[in-house]
Design an enzyme around this catalytic site. Sequence first.
Site, PDB file in Angstrom:
ATOM      1  N   TYR A  70      78.057  -3.161  24.413  1.00  0.00           N
ATOM      2  CA  TYR A  70      78.904  -4.339  24.585  1.00  0.00           C
ATOM      3  C   TYR A  70      79.772  -4.643  23.366  1.00  0.00           C
ATOM      4  O   TYR A  70      80.577  -5.581  23.407  1.00  0.00           O
ATOM      5  CB  TYR A  70      78.042  -5.542  24.975  1.00  0.00           C
ATOM      6  CG  TYR A  70      77.699  -5.489  26.450  1.00  0.00           C
ATOM      7  CD1 TYR A  70      78.385  -6.257  27.375  1.00  0.00           C
ATOM      8  CD2 TYR A  70      76.714  -4.619  26.911  1.00  0.00           C
ATOM      9  CE1 TYR A  70      78.097  -6.168  28.726  1.00  0.00           C
ATOM     10  CE2 TYR A  70      76.416  -4.518  28.252  1.00  0.00           C
ATOM     11  CZ  TYR A  70      77.108  -5.302  29.163  1.00  0.00           C
ATOM     12  OH  TYR A  70      76.826  -5.196  30.503  1.00  0.00           O
ATOM     13  N   ALA A  84      72.865   2.475  31.395  1.00  0.00           N
ATOM     14  CA  ALA A  84      71.963   1.539  30.741  1.00  0.00           C
ATOM     15  C   ALA A  84      72.739   0.283  30.342  1.00  0.00           C
ATOM     16  O   ALA A  84      73.859   0.371  29.842  1.00  0.00           O
ATOM     17  CB  ALA A  84      71.348   2.177  29.499  1.00  0.00           C
ATOM     18  N   LYS A  85      72.116  -0.864  30.562  1.00  0.00           N
ATOM     19  CA  LYS A  85      72.727  -2.136  30.140  1.00  0.00           C
ATOM     20  C   LYS A  85      72.214  -2.414  28.730  1.00  0.00           C
ATOM     21  O   LYS A  85      71.255  -3.168  28.524  1.00  0.00           O
ATOM     22  CB  LYS A  85      72.354  -3.251  31.120  1.00  0.00           C
ATOM     23  CG  LYS A  85      73.171  -4.529  30.958  1.00  0.00           C
ATOM     24  CD  LYS A  85      72.823  -5.524  32.064  1.00  0.00           C
ATOM     25  CE  LYS A  85      73.540  -6.848  31.895  1.00  0.00           C
ATOM     26  NZ  LYS A  85      74.981  -6.751  32.139  1.00  0.00           N
ATOM     27  N   ALA A  86      72.858  -1.777  27.768  1.00  0.00           N
ATOM     28  CA  ALA A  86      72.392  -1.804  26.382  1.00  0.00           C
ATOM     29  C   ALA A  86      73.291  -2.685  25.529  1.00  0.00           C
ATOM     30  O   ALA A  86      74.512  -2.722  25.720  1.00  0.00           O
ATOM     31  CB  ALA A  86      72.363  -0.387  25.809  1.00  0.00           C
ATOM     32  N   SER A 109      66.933   0.977  31.904  1.00  0.00           N
ATOM     33  CA  SER A 109      67.712   1.006  30.669  1.00  0.00           C
ATOM     34  C   SER A 109      66.824   1.328  29.477  1.00  0.00           C
ATOM     35  O   SER A 109      67.191   2.115  28.592  1.00  0.00           O
ATOM     36  CB  SER A 109      68.405  -0.342  30.456  1.00  0.00           C
ATOM     37  OG  SER A 109      69.341  -0.613  31.476  1.00  0.00           O
TER      38      SER A 109
END
Length: 307
Positions: free
Chosen positions: A162, A156-158, A62
Amino acid sequence: MQPTEWIWRNGELVRWADATVHVMSHALHYGSSVFEGVRVYATPDGPRFFRLREHVDRLYDSAKIHAMEPAVEREAVFEACREVVARNALSSAYVRPLVWRGYGALGLDATASPVETMVAAVEWGRYLGAEGIEKGIDVGVSSWQRCAPNTMPLLAKAGGNYLQNQLVLMEAKRHGYTEGISLSVDGTVSEGSGENLFVVRGGRILTPPASASILVGITRDAVMTLARELGHEVVECSIPRELLYIADEVFFTGTAAEITPVRSVDGKPVGDGTRGPVTAAIQQRFFGLFDGSTADDHGWLTPVKDA
């Protein structure tokens, strides 16, 4: 959230109350952060991480996608995850590694702000409720769609991603649901606000592909493996919204959600409105990793402390 004593930050342990950032940090203004969530389970052999290596690797993936190179090596973050759990004397935990753009310049040029890294560990129970694991939860399809694949890098866990997920969850709760389901840009099913989704229909287990703007989950991957070991056919494919209404079973997966059945969608019961046999069997196999009834054949469990 109950505070613990220690947080790992940029290579050293600091007290919980001292782990602060400046209000002009880049991440606060522009969402420039990437993160992970990793569970630690209490097992007969002591506390064990579930797939810690894969979570740390995804954190660095990420960061690479967002040109946010951490100043610390990934092995240091791997060991930091173990250290914060041990130093805080936790037998089970939710561990949060975070990489973010700190205090530097005000503006969209992210490279002008330093990259910082931290790891925290807290106690955290069932994300979607203790009863939800057994009885299932009620969900609604959201009016908020997932971003198109060419607008935001959703692999990507950005942190910035969220913002949309928060809208999905808050809308769902306003409507009386526990969770929401987003559709992708083409109107097919994508995922929950913080979970991947599976549908059981006609003896097969279906799940949306990466092209449906999902975060490709680590628990999702484990569930697909366990389901196939149980003899089920697992297919990644587009899922039309209406299939949710006529599914035999629907369930969510994720680090926080673990494996949670869905008992209704948009007020329509899924199957007979209770946890189905396929979901129950996969749950038994999954949670068995942590009570010793399922062998860790894939090397998914990492001890907090070396033997």
